[in-house]
Design an enzyme around this catalytic site. Structure first.
Site, mmCIF file in Angstrom:
data_model
loop_
_atom_site.group_PDB
_atom_site.id
_atom_site.type_symbol
_atom_site.label_atom_id
_atom_site.label_comp_id
_atom_site.label_asym_id
_atom_site.label_seq_id
_atom_site.Cartn_x
_atom_site.Cartn_y
_atom_site.Cartn_z
ATOM 1 N N ALA A 128 -40.138 9.246 -2.081
ATOM 2 C CA ALA A 128 -39.948 9.561 -0.661
ATOM 3 C C ALA A 128 -40.737 10.803 -0.251
ATOM 4 O O ALA A 128 -40.560 11.304 0.853
ATOM 5 C CB ALA A 128 -38.465 9.766 -0.382
ATOM 6 N N HIS A 226 -38.871 16.256 4.959
ATOM 7 C CA HIS A 226 -39.208 17.171 3.861
ATOM 8 C C HIS A 226 -40.487 17.911 4.226
ATOM 9 O O HIS A 226 -41.476 17.285 4.607
ATOM 10 C CB HIS A 226 -39.468 16.397 2.563
ATOM 11 C CG HIS A 226 -38.355 15.466 2.182
ATOM 12 N ND1 HIS A 226 -37.120 15.898 1.779
ATOM 13 C CD2 HIS A 226 -38.302 14.110 2.143
ATOM 14 C CE1 HIS A 226 -36.347 14.850 1.497
ATOM 15 N NE2 HIS A 226 -37.049 13.756 1.720
#
Ligand SMILES: NC(=O)C1=CN([C@@H]2O[C@H](COP(=O)(O)OP(=O)(O)OC[C@H]3O[C@@H](n4cnc5c(N)ncnc54)[C@H](OP(=O)(O)O)[C@@H]3O)[C@@H](O)[C@H]2O)C=CC1
Ligand SMILES: O=C([O-])CC(=O)C(=O)O
Length: 274
Positions: A128, A226
């Protein structure tokens, strides 16, 4: 990943048919050059029978510890609590294990030695995250610092041990709350199903004790976000990714796609990216 069955195809087994595993199984069944789906392991076969039967070439259902007998590559897509049960028998047989529950590797790092001793491999996909190619390259030189900030919607964090143990109420948040700041190793303990990406980043770069991370519960975001900042002697770079959650709110859709891209590279003639 050298052993092949007579047809020359690499056999792939999948452990866990959840949000990641089903997508990888579907992609393999639809066709990835030089690869074939040979086996799967599931906790409850009845629950997955309809999906398995819907595949054009249904794989054999096997116990976790037998996947390495039926495959050259075992893809782990189960909870991290099952990591050892999946990876140990595979690498003991000299197989390659693709690990997505990479947070679980930190407490089972002897598996890397076991793989080395038996000619096996442990492969961690970018998953991810983003840019592990650049981090790998920078790590050939000297990386001075790696900092990561993760922001997740409330549903993506519910039940994390750090939140439960510290009695933090995130259900009624109206603005972002910094839950945690520390090392990637500490983060993996507190958020085992949420920060695999931080552990992958740390293993690509300067390790779980030098990689710094913050985790935020953020009711203003709908994606798993992120951001990574790297300072190295070769380059300074910042990267961010906003992952659309899959049917599992903790897991971004791109995770399965990252594994599929990795599998495609195993036998592709043209490979792009490190
Ligand atoms: N590296 C990365 O970037 C990322 C990693 N992850 C990690 O990947 C892993 C998988 O994620 P995801 O697919 O979303 O999770 P899911 O919960 O959707 O799927 C996990 C599956 O594993 C199955 N399972 C549980 N125990 C066993 C067992 N003993 N044998 C076989 N199967 C079992 C579950 O079965 P059942 O349905 O019966 O419960 C479930 O189907 C997680 O550890 C997650 O934290 C997630 C996102 C990103
Ligand atoms: O961003 C995601 O989708 C998943 C994630 O953080 C992880 O498991 O590390």
């Amino acid at each position: 990943m050298t052993e092949r069955k007579a047809s020359g195809e690499l056999r792939v087994a999948i452990a866990g048919l959840g949000s990641i595993g089903t997508k990888i199984a579907t992609a393999l069944d639809q066709g990835i050059e030089g690869l074939t789906l040979s086996a799967v392991a599931v906790r409850d076969p009845a629950k997955h029978q309809a999906f398995i039967s819907s595949l054009r070439r249904p794989p054999t259902i096997l116990p976790l510890d037998q996947l390495g007998e039926a495959a050259d590559i075992v893809v782990e897509c189960a909870p991290s609590s099952q990591l050892r049960a999946i990876v140990e028998p595979a690498v003991k047989r000299g197989r390659a294990a693709v690990v997505v529950s990479v947070g679980g590797l930190l407490d089972n790092f002897d598996l890397v030695d076991l793989a080395r001793a038996n000619g096996g491999r442990i492969i961690v996909p970018t998953g991810a995250l983003i840019g592990l190619d650049a981090v790998n390259a920078a790590a050939i030189g000297t990386i001075h610092s790696v900092k990561m900030v993760t922001r997740k919607p409330i549903d993506g964090l519910k039940g994390a041990p750090f939140i439960v143990q510290n009695n933090i109420d995130i259900d009624n948040l109206r603005e972002p709350l910094k839950l945690f700041e520390g090392t990637a190793r500490e983060a993996a303990k507190g958020f085992p199903a949420n920060v695999n990406v931080a552990v992958a980043l740390s293993l690509a770069g300067i390790g779980p004790d030098r990689t710094r991370m913050q985790v935020w519960a953020d009711p203003t975001v709908t994606r798993n976000v992120h951001r990574v900042d790297v300072e190295a002697d070769s380059a300074r770079f910042s990267m961010s990714i906003e992952n659309i959650p899959s049917e599992n709110p903790k897991t971004g859709i791109i995770t399965a796609l990252s594994v599929i891209a990795l599998l495609r590279k195993q036998r592709a003639t043209l490979c792009v990216g490190t």
